[in-house]
Enzyme design. Structure first.
Site, PDB file in Angstrom:
ATOM      1  CD  GLU A   1      -2.381   1.024   2.917  1.00  0.00           C
ATOM      2  OE1 GLU A   1      -2.960   2.034   3.370  1.00  0.00           O
ATOM      3  OE2 GLU A   1      -2.350  -0.067   3.521  1.00  0.00           O
TER       4      GLU A   1
ATOM      5  CD  GLU B   1      -3.411   6.832   5.824  1.00  0.00           C
ATOM      6  OE1 GLU B   1      -4.437   6.195   6.139  1.00  0.00           O
ATOM      7  OE2 GLU B   1      -2.267   6.536   6.212  1.00  0.00           O
TER       8      GLU B   1
ATOM      9  CG  HIS C   1       1.967   0.948   4.766  1.00  0.00           C
ATOM     10  ND1 HIS C   1       1.978   0.789   6.123  1.00  0.00           N
ATOM     11  CD2 HIS C   1       1.358   2.129   4.521  1.00  0.00           C
ATOM     12  CE1 HIS C   1       1.385   1.840   6.690  1.00  0.00           C
ATOM     13  NE2 HIS C   1       0.999   2.670   5.731  1.00  0.00           N
TER      14      HIS C   1
END
Length: 455
Positions: free
Chosen positions: A229, A234, A245
């Site tokens: 990911e 965010e 990630h």
């Protein structure tokens, strides 16, 4: 990081199934993007978005009886995963009326946080970009930049307007798993680095075995669904982070046991749940992002993310992930790190990640699973995700408050934003800010320095 999967966000009758129902026609909202080769030289793509299957009403194929209600499976329809997949159908979605998903202008998508509807209410949403009616739009981000505009002026503490890429299958798992008859057209095949275990159907079968839930609409099963990911964005109006990630697997993969990384098994997971985050506030610049800060979140702005390779080619090894902003015609470089033991850089690299993890006393599982090189391999085949959500696990404190909650806020890495730790409690934020929303627009992909213009 710490993303609560969709099950905690739904009202009781919205769940995932694998057959296709016929009660509501599926009509994907339009959201065109542009692909650029040089500044001002861009081509429009007529892309659209599809709602994640976990938000959809699921019923038995022969009628209207729910396959899942509250936090429990229908034992008759779903005695086991394979039978449940054969017995249950998902339907099309009324995007605006049921889910609060609208397109206020061409190339713009507005996601409302809480939407009252005939079934009660819907909380949060997650959509994927489609290249066609039944295929996700696949992205290769190496040696490219990804740009979009955002308006978070109506997104308070405790909420997360997220734009990210997940290494999902182009067809939503339709060809790999015989039990999946719905595919990307109905938003199937989700995965992320948290290996979420509250996804109700994984690999074409229901996640019935070991399922446990509370009195609301959340639950979790034996299996999780893992993949790499890249969190581009965010954020709410008070805090933001971007975070790669990595995983030890290179496609959507079902996990169980320690491989899912729950609890004490966090650093035995197939994926790096922590990631290597760049949060300006956490990294020492508390005046860079927020209302009337350097990046002023009371009005829209542009986010540019560049994926730089070691040799400047589309086949090179990922070297750094660069970030800057454009607001009111002005290019704003990302903030520099102001943390002892970390070089004063403003991008993400293996060196930054190693230094940051050491300075904060964190486990560098990102490096253990291959770091930037591994992230680069995953960036060759990604699906774009756009969402808004609240956090039933840790109230979004990992993004915008102090985390861990019991740690000394003066300790490096603990303070991540100005928000009250209780602001993100789901019951509190859902009651206080039901009309919260985020608007994403003007998505562009292109060669480095091709997707934006500044005065």
């Amino acid at each position: 990081m710490y993303r609560a999967a969709a099950a905690t966000l739904l009202f009781a009758s919205l769940v995932l199934g694998q057959q296709v129902g016929t009660n509501t026609p599926e009509k994907h909202p339009s959201m065109p993007i542009e692909v650029c080769t040089a500044p001002g030289s861009c081509t429009k793509e007529n892309t659209e978005v599809v709602l994640d299957a976990n938000w959809r009403w699921t019923h038995v194929t022969t009628g209207y009886t729910n396959c899942y209600t509250g936090s429990s499976w229908n034992a008759t329809a779903c005695p086991d995963g394979e039978t449940c997949a054969a017995n249950c159908a998902i339907d099309g979605a009324d995007y605006e009326k049921t889910y609060g998903i609208t397109t206020p202008s061409s190339g713009a998508l507005k996601l409302k946080f809480v939407t009252k509807n005939d079934n009660g209410q819907n909380v949060g949403s997650r959509v994927y970009l489609m290249a066609s009616a039944d295929k996700y739009r696949m992205f290769n981000l190496l040696n490219k930049e990804f740009t979009f505009d955002v308006d978070v002026s109506n997104l308070p503490c405790g909420l997360n307007g997220a734009v990210y890429f997940s290494e999902m299958d182009e067809d939503g798992g339709l060809s790999r798993f015989s039990g999946n008859k719905a595919g990307a057209k109905y938003g199937t095949g989700y995965c992320d680095s948290q290996c979420p275990q509250d996804i109700k159907f994984i690999n074409g079968a229901a996640n019935v075995e070991g399922w446990g839930g509370d009195s609301g609409d959340s639950g979790a099963g034996k299996y999780g669904t893992c993949c790499a990911e890249m969190d581009i964005w965010e954020a709410n109006m008070d805090a933001t982070a971007y975070t790669p990630h990595v995983c030890s697997v290179n496609e959507q993969t079902r996990c169980e046991g320690a491989d899912c990384g729950a609890g004490d098994d966090r650093y035995s997971s197939l994926c790096d749940k922590d990631g290597c985050d760049f949060n300006s506030f956490r990294l020492g610049n508390q005046e860079f992002y927020g209302p009337e800060k350097t990046v002023d979140t009371t009005k829209p702005f542009t986010i540019v993310t560049q994926f730089v390779t070691d040799d400047g080619t589309d086949t090179g090894t990922l070297k750094s992930i660069n970030r800057f902003y454009v607001q009111d015609g002005k290019v704003i470089p990302n903030s520099q790190v102001v943390v002892e033991g970390v070089d004063p850089v403003n991008n993400i690299s293996d060196e930054f990640c190693t230094q940051q993890k050491t300075a904060f006393g964190d486990n560098n599982y990102f490096g253990t699973l291959g770091g930037m090189a591994a992230m680069g391999k995953s960036l060759e085949k990604m699906v774009l995700v756009l969402s808004v959500w609240d956090d039933h696990a840790v109230s979004m404190n990992w993004l915008d408050s102090n985390f861990p909650n019991d740690a000394d806020p003066s300790k490096p890495g603990v303070s991540r934003g100005r928000c009250d730790p209780e602001a993100g409690l789901p019951a509190k934020v859902e009651a206080a800010h039901p009309d919260a929303s985020v608007i994403y627009s003007n998505i562009k992909l292109g060669a480095i320095n091709s997707t934006f213009a500044a005065n």
